[in-house]
Structure formats: structure tokens, C-alpha cells
Design an enzyme around this catalytic site. Structure first.
Site, short mmCIF file in Angstrom:
data_model
loop_
_atom_site.label_atom_id
_atom_site.label_comp_id
_atom_site.label_asym_id
_atom_site.label_seq_id
_atom_site.Cartn_x
_atom_site.Cartn_y
_atom_site.Cartn_z
N SER A 1 0.85 -1.19 0.00
CA SER A 1 0.00 0.00 0.00
C SER A 1 0.89 1.25 0.00
CB SER A 1 -0.96 -0.04 1.18
OG SER A 1 -2.00 0.89 1.03
N GLU B 1 -8.97 -5.66 -4.44
CA GLU B 1 -8.49 -4.38 -3.90
C GLU B 1 -9.63 -3.36 -3.80
OE1 GLU B 1 -5.43 -3.90 -2.91
OE2 GLU B 1 -4.03 -5.03 -4.15
N HIS C 1 -7.72 -5.69 -0.03
CA HIS C 1 -6.49 -4.94 0.20
C HIS C 1 -5.81 -5.44 1.47
CE1 HIS C 1 -3.90 -1.50 -0.52
NE2 HIS C 1 -4.06 -1.09 0.73
#
Length: 609
Positions: free
Chosen positions: A216, A350, A474
Site C-alpha cells: 500500500s 483491492e 487490500h
């Protein structure tokens, strides 16, 4: 970083055993003084841990909003046995069980080192490859203590280093001039990488085999480091997880506005940038943190995907937009980027990050988000928002997004999955492909690899996901990178097939860190992971049954890299640059994609053809 006296290699390590106990303590001499760590045992194997080692001076007082300074040398043995506070942030209570130190502080620039080995001697001749982890958290949250590097170190016989870096206003406030250029958090990361380069040989590490990896915001950071020539000779490989240098979130926008908002919230004069910074340096850390949310994210509730607090083009560290940097193939930055081995990938769900952002539209559009998202919400809300950064072409691109992601005659759940893919594609999928295309377009240089992680974990780190979201959300890959025994709560079942997948992921990762090839240097029972190139776009599907593939999400990739640029041809006579809402926050977009993406899609063909 300032030079200090070097330690004679043969005197690098001293070890003694604590009397009356089973835990061994280890003394290692660094360039700043001797540190004492401890050997711990994991399933019969030992890991030498050095927890909370200072790599820079505390960035407090006049050092706030400045590049990090070297730590002071110490005479006494430094006890590297406890995690430091997290850098200033609002700790997420859902993650509290993973964070051993619940304190926060500006004094947070520490790293931890995990060295595998059953031998008492940490010989500086062992020359183990090194993996430096940069945590995620949107540049406003996260800490190294969440990640125990022991299992990864043991799996691949590598040294794992995890680092803290300044976050939020403390790490990235910028007036975009000499008074506060910003990027202090990135400079912290560079200082930590430099510390590793100078000292890791004393821990048995090979400073000529260093792989940085992150997820990330950590993935964006890794991507940026691959174009920063300050890292030449200090990093050799890079793994970006769910974050690439091409992403719109890799570079923040309107930092001056954020600084002004923070100053006004704290009753500081805004007569000049110098006055703003001088005042903000006198504000308590807790008061500065308190106003951070409104200063950086309070433009409008539904404007959530513009990054306003993170790395900036500061004309010192980052000289240009990364897209422009990679277009200049004769630049030192591009040459450095090309010589690295790079692995980059994403998760297949995601877009789950969009789940919370869509909740506010349930009543106006008469839907229950737990059941799905209607096509009307895609076309009325998400598509115009995705097109907002393209300004003069907004209407045409909005219609194209609506058409591309509409799913006819199926359930709300199917439409929801396609709708959130808009966000996944813009922020993660397409930038990853673009990064790897740019890296692999020429035959010379480092190797390129792509992955997609598709397994939906039995325990999800990010909680509260809708029933229709399938696959890995995610951060879903993180327990498999660092080991289920660390990331799954105590007492939680750890299915054997998931343990096997974790072993596979850790082996691929550490093979890449050691050799630049996830397949490793010798024979392997793992499926062969083919190199990525712009023609094959080969990737590895990391699931319970891993296997290779080509041209991941080809139709969606073609849409953003070919169809969208074609819509913008020929160029209009006087197209405006972009629509980014100002301080009044009057833009109603949910996504409001930055001009970075426009530059990316326009320059894509020039980069790879």
C-alpha cells in the site's frame, strides 16, 4: 549521513548467555555503539532479534519538518529488546492486538532486525541477503511493530529489517518551498536504508544484496525509491505490493492548502509559509495530530481518493512526477530504475476499499450495499468521479467507464464487484502493469515479475467486508508474507492449505530477494514463475493452487491504456488541465482522479512502444 568510526570486522560480534535463563543475549557492535539483542525460538529454530534500534536522531523540536539527522553515538550497551512507540497517528483499535506498544510519539525513528540462525556466532562472513520492509497505512498510519520478521527470515534464510518512518503532517507536511519541502517520511526511509548499508554486515548481512519491499503506502514508497538515485548501491531489488510508482496516490496534491488549513486550525498566522512553519514547530504533537484529519481529509466527505498528505514533488528529492521521470530514458533515475530487479502485484479484490465510501449513497439510490451496488450508482456516481480528472473529456470518459463496467441482466452483487473494480484498476491494477511495462520494455536491465494474489483468507485482517466481495481484499496477502502464526490471532485455526500457501509466498519472496528470481537459483518444486514483458505480460496467480497466467485483466488494461487515450485524440484546442477542488471543497466527486493518471495513460504508449 555523517561518517563515524568504523568497527574492525573481526570484533563485530560478542555474545554471552544470560545466567540462569534459556534466552541468549547477543551483542553486536554498530557504527553508533554496541546493541544487545536476544535469540528467540520459533518451532525449534532460532532468530536473533534486535528490536527498536535508533537509526536517526529523534525528530523533535527544531528537527520537526526537517530531514532526519544521524543518531548520537552511545557508550553504554543499547538494549534492543522492546518496540518503540508508533509514529504520531490515531491507532486503529482493530489492530491493537498486533501492536505490542500502544504509545505514540514523535521520537519513533527506530528499526528492528531479525537474523535467522542456530549458530551462536553472527559471523559477518555469512553474507545473508537483506529484506527491508516499509509498512503501509496511507502515509498516516502503521508501524513496524505490526510485522514480526522472524518467520520470513527463517523460511528464506534472509535478514529482515522493519522500519518506522514519520507519518501524516509530521512526515509529509509541505509548503512546497524552502521553508518546508516535505517528504520527511521518505527521507526517514532513505536514512534507514543507509543505516542498513553501513551496519548490516555486522549482523551477517550482505549489503550488496538488499531488497526493499512494502505494501500500500509502503508499496508506493518502494516504487518511488526505485527512481531515487540516492539509493544507488544501497538497494538492488524491490517488491511493491498493492502500490506502484505509477499510481495516482504515489504523489500528493495541494500540500500548501493542507499546511494552511492546519495552521488556521491552530490559530497560527498564515501571512507567509515561513510564519506557518515556525508556528507549527511550537505546537504540541498531540494538538498537531488532532487537526490532521480536517486539514488533509476535510475538503469534502466523499472526496477520498485524492492523496493530499504524502510524498510531493519537492525539487530536491523528487524532481518530477514519476511518470515524467520514466519517460526520460537517458536520465540517471531511469537508468537506476532499469538496473533493479522488480516484482510488483496486487490482490484481486483491492476494490473492497470502496465499500465504506459507497455507504452514504444507499438511501438516495435505494439499495442495500450488503446486497450489491446498482448500475445507476456506477453510472451516476462512480463513472463521473473516475472521469473528473480528465476535465475537457469528462463526459466522454464517464460514458465509457459506465459502459465498460456495467454488467447487464445479473445480480446487484455482480454489478458491485464490477463497480469497485473501477477503483482497483485506477489505483492498483493499471499502475502496476504500467510500471512493469516501463521496467521490462528493453532487454537489458533487471528482471520483472508480476503476481495477483487471489486467495480469500479464512481470517481477514481488514474486517467488515460485504458478502459479495470475493477474493483477497487490500492487505489480504500480508499474513501469507509474514506467516500465519504471527498474523492470525492466537487460537485461530490455521488451515494446512493456507500454511502451504504462506510457505509458497515466503519462498517466492525470499528467492527473489536473494537472486532476483522468485524461482530461486536451484531446483524448485514450486510452479515456474515466468518473467514479465510487454508482449506476454506473464504473471503468477497466488492461490491455494498457484499457477501462471498471461495478460491479467486484459480487457480492463486495454480500456485504460488504449481506449481512454484514444478518446482524448485528437486533443481539444484548449483543454483545461484538470479539475481539483480547492479549499472550499465544492467538487462532488467520490474519486476525483488526479492529473497523474491522465499523464500516465497519455504517456503509456510512448513508454512501451
Amino acid at each position: 549521513m555523517l561518517f563515524v568510526q568504523k568497527i574492525i570486522p573481526c570484533l563485530a560480534v560478542l555474545i554471552h548467555i544470560i545466567s540462569g535463563g534459556e534466552q541468549e543475549s547477543i551483542h553486536v557492535r554498530t557504527n553508533y555503539g554496541t546493541i544487545q539483542g536476544y535469540r528467540k525460538f520459533y518451532n525449534g529454530s532460532s532468530v536473533n532479534q534486535f528490536i527498536g534500534v535508533p537509526y536517526a536522531a529523534p525528530p523533535v523540536g527544531d528537527l520537526r519538518f526537517r530531514k532526519p539527522k544521524p543518531p548520537q553515538l552511545w557508550d553504554e550497551v543499547y538494549q534492543a529488546d522492546s518496540f518503540p512507540p508508533s509514529c504520531m497517528q490515531d491507532l486503529l483499535q482493530n489492530d491493537a492486538w498486533l501492536i505490542p506498544n500502544q504509545n505514540i510519539s514523535e521520537d519513533c525513528l527506530y528499526l528492528s532486525i531479525y537474523v535467522p540462525g542456530n549458530n551462536i556466532s553472527l559471523s559477518n562472513k555469512s553474507q545473508k541477503s537483506v529484506m527491508v520492509w516499509i509498512h503501509g497505512g496511507g502515509f498516516t498510519a502503521g508501524q513496524s511493530s505490526t510485522f514480526d520478521g522472524s518467520y520470513l527470515a527463517l523460511q528464506g534464510d534472509v535478514i529482515v529489517v522493519t522500519i518506522n518512518y514519520r507519518l501524516g503532517l509530521f512526515g509529509f507536511l509541505s509548503t512546497e518551498d524552502e521553508h518546508a519541502r516535505g517528504n520527511y517520511g521518505l527521507w526517514d526511509q532513505i536514512a534507514a536504508i543507509e543505516w542498513v548499508h553501513e551496519n548490516i554486515d555486522n549482523f551477517g548481512g550482505n549489503k550488496s544484496s538488499v531488497c526493499i519491499f512494502g505494501e500500500s503506502a509502503g508499496g508506493y514508497s518502494v516504487g518511488l525509491h526505485t527512481v531515487l538515485t540516492q539509493n544507488r548501491g544501497r538497494i538492488h531489488r524491490a517488491i511493491s505490493e498493492s502500490g506502484a510508482v505509477y499510481s495516482p496516490r504515489a504523489v500528493a496534491q495541494q500540500s500548501v492548502v493542507v499546511a494552511g488549513r492546519a495552521a488556521r486550525s491552530l490559530n497560527c498566522s498564515t501571512s507567509s509559509n515561513k510564519v506557518i512553519i515556525n508556528c507549527l514547530k511550537t505546537i504540541s504533537a498531540s494538538a498537531l495530530l488532532k487537526v490532521q484529519g480536517d486539514a488533509a481529509f476535510g475538503f469534502q466527505e466523499n472526496e477520498t481518493f485524492i492523496n493530499r498528505l504524502g510524498p510531493v514533488i519537492d525539487n530536491e528529492l523528487i524532481l518530477q512526477n514519476p511518470v515524467d521521470i520514466l519517460r526520460n530514458k537517458s536520465s540517471p533515475s531511469y537508468e537506476f530504475f532499469k538496473e533493479l530487479d522488480i516484482m510488483a502485484g496486487t490482490n484481486n479484490a483491492e476494490g473492497g476499499l470502496m465499500y465504506w465510501r459507497m455507504m452514504k449513497y444507499q438511501q438516495p439510490y435505494s439499495f442495500n450495499i450488503s446486497e450489491g451496488i446498482p448500475q445507476k450508482a456506477l453510472c451516476d456516481i462512480v463513472a463521473p468521479a473516475a472521469a473528473s480528472g480528465f476535465s475537457a473529456y469528462r463526459d466522454q470518459i464517464s460514458k465509457a467507464v459506465c459502459d465498460q463496467y456495467s454488467v447487464s441482466d445479473v445480480s446487484l452483487a455482480d454489478q458491485a464487484r464490477s463497480t469497485v473494480n473501477v477503483y482497483a484498476d485506477i489505483q492498483f491494477i493499471i499502475p502496476t502493469v504500467q510500471t512493469l511495462d516501463a521496467h521490462s520494455e528493453q532487454t537489458h536491465g533487471g528482471r520483472s515479475y508480476q503476481y495477483i494474489f487471489t486467495h480469500e483468507p479464512s481470517f481477514t485482517w481488514i474486517q467488515d467486508r460485504p458478502p459479495w466481495l470475493r477474493g483477497a481484499n487490500h492487505a489480504g496477502e500480508l499474513p501469507f508474507v509474514f506467516g500465519l502464526d504471527h498474523f492470525y490471532p492466537p487460537g485461530r485455526d490455521k488451515p494446512e492449505e493456507e500454511r502451504k500457501l504462506s510457505d509458497t509466498v515466503m519462498t517466492y519472496w525470499t528467492n527473489f530477494a536473494k537472486t532476483g528470481d522468485p524461482n530461486g537459483a536451484g531446483n524448485s518444486s514450486l510452479p515456474e514463475w515466468q518473467e514479465f514483458n510487454p508482449e506476454s505480460r506473464a504473471y503468477m496467480n497466488l492461490s491455494l493452487t498457484p499457477g501462471p497466467g498471461r495478460h491479467l485483466y486484459a480487457e480492463r488494461v486495454v480500456f485504460w491504456t488504449e481506449t481512454v487515450p484514444e478518446i482524448m485524440q485528437p486533443p481539444l484546442a484548449n483543454p483545461s488541465t484538470t479539475n481539483i477542488p480547492g479549499d472550499d471543497g465544492n467538487n462532488g466527486s467520490i474519486l476525483n482522479i488526479s492529473f497523474t493518471l491522465l499523464l500516465s495513460v497519455l504517456s503509456f504508449k510512448f513508454l512501451v512502444h
